[in-house]
Design an enzyme around this catalytic site. Sequence first.
Site: not given
Ligand code: PMP
Length: 394
Positions: A127, A208, A210, A243
């Site tokens: 990401w 991570d 998500a 998500k």
């Molecule tokens: N990690 C990954 C791999 C993601 O794809 C995302 C969102 N695109 C996030 C972390 C963070 O998401 P958010 O800050 O919207 O909670």
Amino acid sequence: MLENLSAQPADKILALIAEFKAETRPDKIDLGVGVYKDATGNTPVMRAVKEAERRLVADQTSKAYTGIAGDPAFSEVMIDLVLGDSVARARVAAVATPGGTGAIRQALELVRLAAQKATVWLSNPTWPNHPSIIKYLGMNMAEYRYFDSETRGVDFEGLMSDLENLSEGDVVLLHGCCHNPTGANLSYEQMAQVIGVMQKKRAVPFVDIAYQGFGDGLAEDARITRLIARSFDNCLIAASCSKNFGIYRERTGILMAIAKDADQQGITQQNLAFLNRQNFSSPPDHGARVVTTILQDPDLRADWEAELEETRNGMLALRQQLADELKRLTNSDRFDFLAHHRGMFSRLGTTPEMVEKLRAEHGIYMVGDSRMNIAGLNAQTVPILAKAIVDAGI
Ligand code: PMP
């Protein structure tokens, strides 16, 4: 002062959103943006979220600050959701953060506080916010091979060979499930081998997660994270609720730092609170309270889990339909990887020129590295995409 500023690199996904908006062809297809969309193209508020919000509006009697670490009840339900009983609760320090991004930022700042010289290892690709934040913080960064552009699966040999270059104390960022941007994931057995090298090298894992619940199910998607968590003295975990609760704009996330023992947990908790205080004082509360309300109430929780399952199964069905359609059109199984990938994204594994061709000739928008948001499809648009992929000669 402001005359000293220079332009920052444009965000490619935001640029793509703008281009898609300006697109006039009525049959255009948006596979770019990173939010879940239902068959009608809407990003719905989940039923349990609506109900929890109703209850909050009715029952909340104060908007005074929560603590610097957020509401402890939120930490409890999230530690339970992500870690289950994989590690002793007394070892887990945790703070609420503004989204998963906030958790990643705080985790990296914690690494910088504790081990200024540590190198943070990222999958190639990952990401884009991961390298962006690391660079901004002035930290050392390295990459390990991850994606095999032939098979569109994980380049496991390349990955294992690159991890042999880890130094003691280096931090390895791993995606807990549903790898973004590729959709290709390590199996449980492969992760056990990755853990073996990391233990040998005395590296520290940073997970991570998500998309828990978007791949193989809530518990199944946490299995790898739990395995990692119980295999090391120290482990960082950034979890996002954006998500799986569909509360992207409420900025709801949590950073967990697993310490060796209760003493180390105490000092770690203090440092996490310190970092929250420096960066934003207390974290956003609304989304965290919604999540807590849902996870603590058996009926709301059951309804949330059911809706999340519908979402997950919908994406799996689209994956299968796309793989089947491409099998039919090409008489080959070279697109079967689409059915094996997990999560919201799949990397098609084609060139930027082909991505541009799909946009110019078919009005199909995906990110330049050929990441497709599977949730941007529906049963009617899958055959259109499949035909376009074949027509473009991919
Ligand atoms: N990690 C990954 C791999 C993601 O794809 C995302 C969102 N695109 C996030 C972390 C963070 O998401 P958010 O800050 O919207 O909670």
